[in-house]
Design a protein around this motif. Structure first.
Motif, mmCIF file in Angstrom:
data_model
loop_
_atom_site.group_PDB
_atom_site.id
_atom_site.type_symbol
_atom_site.label_atom_id
_atom_site.label_comp_id
_atom_site.label_asym_id
_atom_site.label_seq_id
_atom_site.Cartn_x
_atom_site.Cartn_y
_atom_site.Cartn_z
ATOM 1 N N VAL A 50 24.660 53.385 44.862
ATOM 2 C CA VAL A 50 24.616 51.961 44.565
ATOM 3 C C VAL A 50 23.511 51.659 43.561
ATOM 4 O O VAL A 50 23.716 50.923 42.592
ATOM 5 N N PHE A 89 23.955 50.142 39.812
ATOM 6 C CA PHE A 89 23.264 48.965 39.297
ATOM 7 C C PHE A 89 22.522 49.276 38.001
ATOM 8 O O PHE A 89 22.541 48.488 37.065
ATOM 9 N N ALA A 131 32.578 47.121 38.450
ATOM 10 C CA ALA A 131 31.738 46.451 39.453
ATOM 11 C C ALA A 131 32.540 45.416 40.238
ATOM 12 O O ALA A 131 32.391 45.298 41.464
ATOM 13 N N VAL A 132 33.404 44.688 39.563
ATOM 14 C CA VAL A 132 34.237 43.692 40.245
ATOM 15 C C VAL A 132 35.226 44.375 41.188
ATOM 16 O O VAL A 132 35.454 43.904 42.303
ATOM 17 N N THR A 133 35.777 45.490 40.768
ATOM 18 C CA THR A 133 36.699 46.233 41.624
ATOM 19 C C THR A 133 36.008 46.735 42.884
ATOM 20 O O THR A 133 36.544 46.621 43.990
ATOM 21 N N VAL A 134 34.804 47.276 42.724
ATOM 22 C CA VAL A 134 34.041 47.745 43.887
ATOM 23 C C VAL A 134 33.716 46.575 44.806
ATOM 24 O O VAL A 134 33.862 46.671 46.032
ATOM 25 N N ARG A 135 33.289 45.461 44.219
ATOM 26 C CA ARG A 135 32.990 44.280 45.032
ATOM 27 C C ARG A 135 34.214 43.826 45.813
ATOM 28 O O ARG A 135 34.134 43.505 47.004
ATOM 29 N N ASP A 136 35.374 43.789 45.160
ATOM 30 C CA ASP A 136 36.599 43.364 45.827
ATOM 31 C C ASP A 136 36.954 44.292 46.985
ATOM 32 O O ASP A 136 37.383 43.837 48.051
ATOM 33 N N LYS A 137 36.759 45.601 46.788
ATOM 34 C CA LYS A 137 37.047 46.558 47.855
ATOM 35 C C LYS A 137 36.098 46.385 49.035
ATOM 36 O O LYS A 137 36.510 46.497 50.194
ATOM 37 N N VAL A 138 34.840 46.111 48.754
ATOM 38 C CA VAL A 138 33.866 45.890 49.827
ATOM 39 C C VAL A 138 34.218 44.634 50.611
ATOM 40 O O VAL A 138 34.185 44.620 51.849
ATOM 41 N N VAL A 139 34.576 43.566 49.906
ATOM 42 C CA VAL A 139 34.955 42.320 50.575
ATOM 43 C C VAL A 139 36.216 42.530 51.401
ATOM 44 O O VAL A 139 36.314 42.063 52.545
ATOM 45 N N TYR A 173 35.314 44.414 54.534
ATOM 46 C CA TYR A 173 34.615 43.531 55.463
ATOM 47 C C TYR A 173 35.596 42.601 56.169
ATOM 48 O O TYR A 173 35.505 42.380 57.379
#
Length: 98
Positions: free
Chosen positions: A34, A38, A79-87, A90
């Protein structure tokens, strides 16, 4: 009207990776994925911004600017793809019955 200055990567400068172990990571190769992501994201945005400023001010190579902006767009999409997968993960956890 007040002058408001905003840098696209200013917020990323304050992000510090958390240490999982008691021993601090002294070797740069021990950075977490991570934190490395970043720093890659931040570097791509900085390079794109710097190249765009050089092109606007001194008329530098416009092809270099397009290449830097395309690289920044690819990193942002990742980064947006990773964020979407994390959301999504969750939300799946929240839907699990207890």
């Amino acid at each position: 009207m007040s002058n408001v200055s905003f840098s696209a990567y200013a917020a990323l400068g304050s992000v510090k990776p958390t240490q999982v172990s008691d021993k601090p990571a002294t070797n740069p190769a021990e950075k977490s994925g991570v934190a490395e992501g970043f720093s890659t994201f931040k570097a791509a945005l900085q390079e794109a911004e710097q190249t765009a400023m050089q092109t606007a001010v001194s008329g530098a190579d416009p092809h270099a600017m397009v290449e830097a902006l395309a690289q920044a767009e690819l990193v942002l999409d990742a980064a947006v793809t990773v964020r979407d997968k994390v959301v999504e993960a969750y939300q799946e956890l929240l839907r699990m019955p207890v």
